[in-house]
Structure formats: structure tokens, C-alpha cells
Design a protein around this motif. Sequence first.
Motif, mmCIF file in Angstrom:
data_model
loop_
_atom_site.group_PDB
_atom_site.id
_atom_site.type_symbol
_atom_site.label_atom_id
_atom_site.label_comp_id
_atom_site.label_asym_id
_atom_site.label_seq_id
_atom_site.Cartn_x
_atom_site.Cartn_y
_atom_site.Cartn_z
ATOM 1 N N GLY A 81 24.641 33.625 -70.802
ATOM 2 C CA GLY A 81 24.299 32.204 -70.762
ATOM 3 C C GLY A 81 25.455 31.372 -70.241
ATOM 4 O O GLY A 81 25.275 30.472 -69.416
ATOM 5 N N ASP A 118 16.657 33.945 -69.301
ATOM 6 C CA ASP A 118 17.781 33.156 -68.809
ATOM 7 C C ASP A 118 17.900 31.847 -69.598
ATOM 8 O O ASP A 118 18.988 31.452 -70.044
ATOM 9 C CB ASP A 118 17.484 32.800 -67.347
ATOM 10 C CG ASP A 118 18.668 33.043 -66.441
ATOM 11 O OD1 ASP A 118 19.697 33.525 -66.936
ATOM 12 O OD2 ASP A 118 18.543 32.743 -65.232
ATOM 13 N N ASN A 177 19.261 32.339 -73.067
ATOM 14 C CA ASN A 177 20.703 32.602 -73.069
ATOM 15 C C ASN A 177 21.499 31.324 -72.838
ATOM 16 O O ASN A 177 22.487 31.054 -73.525
ATOM 17 C CB ASN A 177 21.067 33.622 -71.981
ATOM 18 C CG ASN A 177 20.472 34.993 -72.258
ATOM 19 O OD1 ASN A 177 20.071 35.277 -73.374
ATOM 20 N ND2 ASN A 177 20.413 35.829 -71.235
ATOM 21 N N ILE A 178 21.068 30.542 -71.843
ATOM 22 C CA ILE A 178 21.801 29.311 -71.529
ATOM 23 C C ILE A 178 21.691 28.327 -72.694
ATOM 24 O O ILE A 178 22.668 27.674 -73.078
ATOM 25 C CB ILE A 178 21.261 28.666 -70.226
ATOM 26 C CG1 ILE A 178 21.385 29.625 -69.038
ATOM 27 C CG2 ILE A 178 22.023 27.378 -69.919
ATOM 28 C CD1 ILE A 178 20.675 29.160 -67.770
#
Length: 272
Positions: free
Chosen positions: A31, A93, A96-97
Motif C-alpha cells: 500500500g 490494491d 492495501n492503500i
Amino acid sequence: MQRFHALVLGALAMAAIEAQAQAPAPDLAAGKARAEQICAACHGANGVSVGPAIPNLAGQKAAYLAAQLRDFRSGARKNAIMNPIAAQIGPADAANIAAFYASLQGAARAADTSPMFPSLAMTKVKLPADYKRDFVHYTTVNYPERPQVRHLYANRTAVDAAKTTGMLPNGSVLIIEVYVPKLDANRKPVAGSDGNLVPDTLSFVTVMEKQPGWGADVPEILRNGDWLYGAYNPDRSMRAANQAECLACHKPLAADDYLFSLKPLREFAQKR
Ligand code: HEC
Ligand code: HEC
């Protein structure tokens, strides 16, 4: 009724627990890497944004951040800059970010991060000295409610290429002059005989230019081929503008070589 309610709530609670059980643990390092590569241009690598119209993400709840990314992706939440970015961020994604930004300490009041990414904050584009003489004014866009009137210019390379289909070649330059229009006694913008608002004072100028390899340093999610962007004040000095915003908003126009006005440019070129 009471009983039904309890059942529904029980089912919801189960669903939430199952969702938690199924979702893999977020990968903070992944992330962080993604955030630094893309999001940092606007939200800052530390989650403190670079400007007043961009929210801080540091210390925000991960589930909220992930939900916003999902809504930007689906279009349920609309924003011309975030929609094309989120469209390229998948759920893993996003998780995670979101977890990475949630793990950071919230910002002090009114703090801003200075724009990073020299390749994005700065630009290779220059305002062409004699564009008034060398370029053609191919279309005008009116924004009576702002009020603004915009004059769009293209250089020879762009106009010649626009006579045929296909993308614009390296060396193409497009310019917008953004004017405040003349106002009448009631402060309503005045239209000329051609129907367009009559320009009064120049507010600023924006430029996009394509040259070989210019897009190479731009992260793929923001990249507009080899186009880069610049903005200038009426005295020709550089105007503070975050190039990542230009790239993000023009990104969905990939099929039109990242131009909003390819159609009027072609129509103009074919009539000449
Ligand atoms: C070019 C600038 C730019 C980039 C790059 C950018 N954002 Fe944004 N982001 C914005 C703006 C502007 C808003 C405010 C949108 C609005 O007003 O609805 C925003 C809003 C958000 C929000 C909503 C926050 C809230 O409080 O509701 C989230 C979440 C978000 N961005 C995540 C990301 C992530 C993750 C990335 C990287 C993958 C990213 N953004 C990249 C400009 C950017
Ligand atoms: C919120 C979306 C948005 C952002 C951000 C944005 N643009 Fe645009 N741009 C447009 C639209 C819409 C047009 C079509 C003409 C018009 O309506 O002004 C356009 C047109 C242009 C054109 C004329 C060629 C074309 O694509 O039609 C140039 C040059 C340009 N923009 C430069 C810039 C620069 C430089 C920046 C950053 C400082 C920028 N733009 C940021 C939406 C955006």
C-alpha cells in the motif's frame, strides 16, 4: 416485528464477520509503495495533502477510504480527478492503500505537504513565445455561469495532423487562454455576433505539449502518453498548478489522444 428485526441484524452481523474472515490481511508495504508512486502527488506520501481542495487521508478509517475508492471506481461518487484514478485501482490494491493511509498519524490543522515528484510538480512544457502569431484559434468554449470564455489554440503540427484520423505527432502543442468575459450593466456576460462571450481580461493560460519520452517518468495510472502540461499567468510566469490534476482529468480521453477538443480540432483542420 421485534423478532424479524433481530434476525435481520443477526444476519448482517454474520455477513460482516464472514467478510472479515474472507478478506486477506492488507499488505501495508504494498500500500505504501502504491501510495508513494501515485497518490502522493496530491494526497502527500504522509497522507497530508498538497492543496486546500484535496482531502488529507492520514489517520482516516481504512474501511471509509476503501469505500470511497470503490464509489469513485463505480461512479457512485463523482469527481473528475478521482474517477479515472480509482477506475485503475482494484479492490486488493485499494485495501492495501487504505490500510497504509489509515496507519499514519493524522495531520495538524491547516498543514499542507509541498507537491512532490519533481517530474509532476515541475514540467518540461514552456509557453511558446509567439503562439498568438504562429498558432490558430480553432474553437471557443463558453462558461457563462463562471463566467469564463476559453480560446483554444493549436500549432501547425497539430492542425496538419488533425486533417486525417490518427493521433497527434510529437511536437503538437495546444493552448487555452482563459478569459473573464465582458459584463453588461447587470453583470451578465456579453455575447458577440458569433454567439461566443466577448473576452475581457486574461486570467491564465494552460498548455499541453507532446514530445518523445516526456511521459516516461509519469506513473502509468496518471500517464497521458507523452503529453505534459503547464500553466502560466498573464505575465507569462509559471502558475502554481499540480500537473497530476491535469493528467488525471485528461486521462479518460485516451482514445482521443487525451484531448477533450479533438473533434472540433479535426472539424477546423478539415475545413482549411
Ligand atoms: C491528481 C490529484 C489526485 C491524485 C493523484 C489522487 N487523488 Fe484522491 N482525491 C483528489 C481530490 C481532488 C479529491 C477530492 C474529491 C472530491 O471532492 O470528491 C480526492 C479524494 C480522495 C478520497 C476521498 C477522501 C474523503 O475524505 O472522502 C480518497 C479515499 C482518495 N482520494 C484516495 C486516493 C488514492 C488512494 C490515490 C492514489 C491511488 C489518490 N486518491 C490519488 C485528488 C487526487
Ligand atoms: C477537471 C478536469 C480538468 C482538469 C483538472 C484539467 N483539464 Fe484541461 N481540459 C478539460 C476540459 C473539459 C477541456 C475542454 C475545453 C474546456 O472546456 O475548457 C480541457 C482542455 C484542455 C486543453 C485544450 C486541448 C484539449 O484537451 O481539448 C489544454 C491545453 C488543457 N486542457 C490543459 C490543461 C492543463 C495544463 C491542466 C492542468 C493545469 C488541465 N488542463 C487540467 C478538463 C480539465
